[in-house]
Scaffold this active site. Structure first.
Site, PDB file in Angstrom:
ATOM      1  N   ASP A 100      41.323  31.269  46.318  1.00  0.00           N
ATOM      2  CA  ASP A 100      40.422  30.148  46.023  1.00  0.00           C
ATOM      3  C   ASP A 100      41.160  29.058  45.247  1.00  0.00           C
ATOM      4  OD1 ASP A 100      40.562  31.457  43.609  1.00  0.00           O
ATOM      5  OD2 ASP A 100      38.404  31.742  43.361  1.00  0.00           O
ATOM      6  N   SER A 101      42.437  29.290  44.964  1.00  0.00           N
ATOM      7  CA  SER A 101      43.297  28.216  44.440  1.00  0.00           C
ATOM      8  C   SER A 101      43.323  27.038  45.413  1.00  0.00           C
ATOM      9  CB  SER A 101      44.728  28.736  44.211  1.00  0.00           C
ATOM     10  OG  SER A 101      45.215  29.380  45.369  1.00  0.00           O
ATOM     11  N   ASP A 123      40.117  35.851  48.860  1.00  0.00           N
ATOM     12  CA  ASP A 123      39.347  35.760  47.618  1.00  0.00           C
ATOM     13  C   ASP A 123      37.865  35.668  47.916  1.00  0.00           C
ATOM     14  OD1 ASP A 123      40.674  35.869  45.171  1.00  0.00           O
ATOM     15  OD2 ASP A 123      41.465  33.832  45.368  1.00  0.00           O
ATOM     16  N   LYS A 139      39.602  40.152  47.286  1.00  0.00           N
ATOM     17  CA  LYS A 139      39.965  40.098  45.857  1.00  0.00           C
ATOM     18  C   LYS A 139      38.787  39.520  45.089  1.00  0.00           C
ATOM     19  CE  LYS A 139      43.211  37.073  44.129  1.00  0.00           C
ATOM     20  NZ  LYS A 139      42.451  36.251  43.162  1.00  0.00           N
ATOM     21  N   GLU A 150      37.358  38.754  40.893  1.00  0.00           N
ATOM     22  CA  GLU A 150      37.777  38.625  39.502  1.00  0.00           C
ATOM     23  C   GLU A 150      36.802  39.331  38.565  1.00  0.00           C
ATOM     24  OE1 GLU A 150      38.328  34.508  38.500  1.00  0.00           O
ATOM     25  OE2 GLU A 150      39.626  34.141  40.217  1.00  0.00           O
ATOM     26  N   GLU A 195      46.933  38.400  35.913  1.00  0.00           N
ATOM     27  CA  GLU A 195      47.389  37.004  35.773  1.00  0.00           C
ATOM     28  C   GLU A 195      47.559  36.639  34.306  1.00  0.00           C
ATOM     29  OE1 GLU A 195      45.231  34.164  38.135  1.00  0.00           O
ATOM     30  OE2 GLU A 195      46.156  32.446  37.110  1.00  0.00           O
TER      31      GLU A 195
HETATM   32  O1  KIV Z   1      43.561  31.985  44.145  1.00  0.00           O
HETATM   33  C1  KIV Z   1      44.733  32.279  43.933  1.00  0.00           C
HETATM   34  O2  KIV Z   1      45.640  31.677  44.489  1.00  0.00           O
HETATM   35  C2  KIV Z   1      45.006  33.367  42.993  1.00  0.00           C
HETATM   36  C3  KIV Z   1      46.351  33.505  42.353  1.00  0.00           C
HETATM   37  C4  KIV Z   1      46.424  34.708  41.541  1.00  0.00           C
HETATM   38  C5  KIV Z   1      47.519  33.487  43.206  1.00  0.00           C
HETATM   39  O3  KIV Z   1      44.146  34.128  42.722  1.00  0.00           O
END
Ligand code: KIV
Length: 270
Positions: free
Chosen positions: A51-52, A90, A118, A120, A187
């Site tokens: 999600d970056s 993400d 992924k 968080e 991170e």
């Molecule tokens: O969204 C992202 O790019 C990440 C980083 C840890 C690479 O979560």
């Protein structure tokens, strides 16, 4: 494992075996088919559709505006270009708030090409992790600095600097492993904490700004290519030293991760 998995697709088993052998693997973000091909052909083991993208593609100052629609679109693009890397997607901000919403969103990402999701969080994502793992969806749990919580944290700061906070991160990492997480991403934590958690966990740990001792390293593609507007301490521009353009820079990144040359002391928090 050699720098590449060009002819063999990377799976979770591949990553577990790399950890068992005491070796390292390289991960990068990608958001489109073209870079997906370049990265996978250069031997990047894991491609994260992160999600970056909200920051590096869309120009936002956080990842919060990213939606499921964006993630599915970019996942589909990356899937088309992929030549054998493991694809992780993400779950964006507020897309895993209830069981039904989480399951529907994960199904959509897996159908778009993701092989792992992924999310968080710490202890509070343990039930979600278990829910997904039991249904055959591998989970990468993202701890330490969790950018979706930037407003609660109060900025993009290093996490786990004090002993109590470090201990909490260790305990919650063990809890998430027990709940069924397949990978932990850490991170922006001190190098010593990255090392301790990697040693205590059985699952592979991927680090970004977490020191050289994690099983894998991940970077945002735009950081490796030196085109991001800001350069955090843990970033290295591999394109600057490349004599063979972008593919050469990506290959150099993979080799530096595998040899342990990256991250160097200047990229670590102590
Ligand atoms: O969204 C992202 O790019 C990440 C980083 C840890 C690479 O979560």
């Amino acid at each position: 494992m050699s720098a590449t998995s060009r002819n063999n697709s990377v799976t979770l088993t591949t990553l577990q075996e790399i950890k068992r052998r005491g070796e390292k693997f390289a991960c990068l973000t990608a958001y489109d088919a073209c870079f997906s091909t370049i990265l996978s052909e250069a031997g990047v083991h894991v491609i994260l559709v992160g999600d970056s993208l909200g920051m590096v593609l869309q120009g936002h100052d956080s990842t919060l505006p990213v939606t499921m629609k964006h993630m599915i679109y970019h996942m589909e693009c990356v899937k088309r270009g992929n030549r054998g890397s493991l694809l992780v997607a993400d779950l964006p901000f507020m897309s895993y708030s209830s069981e039904t919403q989480t399951l529907e969103n994960c199904a959509a990402l897996m159908r778009a090409g993701a092989q792992m999701v992924k999310l968080e969080g710490g202890a509070w994502i343990a039930n979600t992790t278990r829910l997904l793992a039991e249904r055959g969806i591998p989970v990468c749990a993202h701890m330490g600095l969790t950018p979706q919580s930037v407003n609660r944290i109060g900025g993009f700061h290093v996490q786990g600097r004090d002993t109590n906070q470090a201990q909490t991160i260790i305990e919650e990492a063990l809890l998430l492993q027990e709940a069924g997480a397949s990978i932990l991403l850490l991170e922006c934590v001190p190098r010593s904490l990255g090392k301790t958690i990697t040693e205590q966990l059985d699952i592979p740990v991927i680090g970004i700004g977490a020191g050289p001792d994690t099983t894998g390293q991940i970077m945002v593609l735009h950081d490796v290519l030196g085109v991001s507007p800001i350069t955090p301490k843990f970033v290295k521009n591999f394109l600057a030293e490349s004599t063979s353009g972008i593919p050469g820079a990506i290959t150099a990144y993979v080799e530096a991760v595998q040899s342990g040359a990256f991250p160097a002391p200047q990229h670590c928090f102590n």
